[in-house]
Design an enzyme around this catalytic site. Sequence first.
Site, PDB file in Angstrom:
ATOM      1  CG  ASP A 324     -25.428  59.888  18.603  1.00  0.00           C
ATOM      2  OD1 ASP A 324     -26.104  58.877  18.801  1.00  0.00           O
ATOM      3  OD2 ASP A 324     -25.771  60.805  17.830  1.00  0.00           O
ATOM      4  CG  ASP A 576     -24.833  63.716  14.048  1.00  0.00           C
ATOM      5  OD1 ASP A 576     -25.464  62.770  13.548  1.00  0.00           O
ATOM      6  OD2 ASP A 576     -23.616  63.644  14.307  1.00  0.00           O
ATOM      7  CG  ASP A 580     -29.104  60.288  14.765  1.00  0.00           C
ATOM      8  OD1 ASP A 580     -29.080  59.094  15.105  1.00  0.00           O
ATOM      9  OD2 ASP A 580     -28.087  60.935  14.483  1.00  0.00           O
TER      10      ASP A 580
END
Length: 839
Positions: A324, A576, A580
């Site tokens: 990310d 997070d 995800d």
Amino acid sequence: MRIPVPTRRLPCPLEEATGLASDEVLARRGQYGRNDVVVRPRRSTLASLREAAGDPMLWFLVGMSTLYLVLGKVSEGLVLLGAIAPLLGMDAFLHHRTRVSTEGLQSRLAARAVVLRDGREAEVPAAEVVVGDLARVDAGAYFPADGLVVRGEALQAEESSLTGESLPVGKRPLGQLPPGEAPPVEGRYWGLAGTRLLTGTAWVRVVYTGADTLYGSIVRSAERGARARTPLQQAVAQLVSVLVMVAAGLCGVLAFVRWRQGFGWADALLSAATLGVAALPEEFPLALTFFLGAGVYRLARRQALVRRAVSVENIGRVTCICSDKTGTLTEGRLGVARVLPSSDVTREELLRVAALASREEGQDPLDTALLEEAARASVPVRGGRVRATFPFTEERQRETAVVEEGAGLLAAVKGAPEQVMARAALAPDDRAAWAQRVSALAREGRKVIACASQPLDPASWRGGEPDQGFHFLGVIACEDPIRVGVREAVRECREAGLRTVMVTGDHPETALTVARELGLGGARPVVMTGEVLEARLQDAGAPPAVDVVARALPAQKHALVRALQEHGEVVAATGDGVNDIPALQAADVGICMGERGTRGAREASSIVLLDDDFGTLVRAIAEGRQLFDNLQRCFQYLLLVHIPLVFTAALLPLAGYPLLYLPIHIVWLELIIHPTAMLAFQEAARPGRLGPSRGRSATRVFSSRDWVTLVVAGGLLTAGLVWGYDRSLGPTRDVEHGRAVALASLTLASACFAAVLTGLRTRTARWICALSLGVSVLLIQVRPFAAVLGLHPLHVDDWARVALGVLVALVPLLIGRGLGPVSGRRAPWPAPLRRHTAG
């Protein structure tokens, strides 16, 4: 570091400096348990004896000493019985070293604590501290648990046990909790178990105790990792099974041949038992378990908590990182950089609508930045009641709020510019002009959102989200600074052939600018949107040579991970949120961002990063690769020593020579081999050095070239031992002299092999090599010791032949190390990546 605070655990508002009553203490201890940060298992005498009884060397000594006593050789039998003591001592020391990373942490914990109970201060054992206690920590004392600092001035703490940093960390009292059910609070407001207050006096409201503390989670991650069984352990177990069967066959053959040669049943039994113990590969599984436990603890000290032991292996095999952007590559701390309202709109009106479409609750960085900017501009945000909200999702890429505005309603929307402009009444020329502005801001690396609004008639509004007819108000550009050290970490990955793919929901131009700042993909990073990536995967199946995926949806991230794996990559994916979870579960190593990660993401991941830093992830990969390198060199050492030991123990008696090794000699050699294998190869990853990845072949400990090197070096040493033993026997058949030459060769070779394989880079390696060689020379050359061991001291020419034989055996090892992967020569890219980029 930010840690969530479950507000339901606190007995009162944070600012009320009151303690607990006795009945509350009992209730909370029953609910949350004792404050046992490090659980020290009670080891009974019976359990210790049972553990010791599992060592085959112990039974070998008992059996051989009994055999010698039965044959009337009292001195030999007593010597073997006496050898049990140092062997058990060594086992106890190695078992202690496997537990020292957890039990040794007990010294960093508070033994007593001062708490406020029933209106007065009381000193209690630290284990009796409960959630909600108000504890006083004086300068020089350790924090008894994890808690929020509520009072204190000029506070500084030492947190090296958790972060490895020796510099003091400033602490500040927290007057009021942020809103929300479990709001994250910055680390400067926390006092953490296992850390020490250096200055001032702090009053701390305890929030986490025992295993829930950060210190306790590190300890337990090491304990779980050391116990779990991994694929590499299974592969080693299979190798050991094969070696055991081969050794058993050789022992049977040797016993039968010696008996047929007329040496008697006692000699036949002694020969077989000696060969069996020499050939027994018990060091392999022991070393693997020992090294994995050390690796888990080192990762924990790198701020990476291992939830599954298989990750210790997988993290070192990673060839591709799907990372990310926000909060991992960047600081995750958005700030408003530019506000560009439309010509008929004021700056304050644009900020007000943006704030109306933001939520005060929660911890969304964008909402926080917009609300803070509106507050700085003294813009009134909340007027009427919020009638409905339509939250931001990955698919919608916008958020809408319907609020009361005077006698009517106002719909405020913010989100991706293309989504907002598609719902606004804009002339074609205006739409093109705003699109150019958005692209220009995105090229500067800014996160750009657009805002729009429209009034609604309360009588005609049916509760749905307005989809068209908005008045376009302008755009707001925010920036998220690159984390310190991430550029260096990305460059280190690129130089080591570790592919990094940034997956973000940002505008492609913004993502491209960030990628260039980071050095992702070199001077010309390849950027594509999630939709394009999905279409490419459906058409070709193979993952494209992409460096950045912008406007990515969770399903597209999951598909990218799967495609990379199908084409040979070992993938680490960061995340997070709940969205995800599919990618975290699919990845070889799912990595949750500990500061902002949801509980679901933590459960789905195999490693939790405590500081959300990409640099921490790279350092964890370096530790994983170093672990495999350490283990490989340890196994090389074990084979290099055992090959000549086993072959000479078998071939010479089969050829009719007297026994080369007596049981006491095997004990002597094992007392050298065990500590050398376990301790000399424990090397931590060096800063800035990311070793090569073995990819999916990492369960193969040795390559074909490695096996050739081992066989040639072991074969040369075996030949040297046979030659030296035969020459040393002489016409008088001086067996004690021949054994001394053989043992001198093996002990010198052991020290030299360890020195070459470790490079003597650690103090432990230098001490072990010097000590093992020095003690061996002492036992051979000092006559009283040599007489007990059945040896004759050697002359200078004997030592010259020993040194020559060992040097010859070292040649192929030196050549192999010069060409091997640990020598520093590595391919610039892993094979799977070279295949992708070529296309």
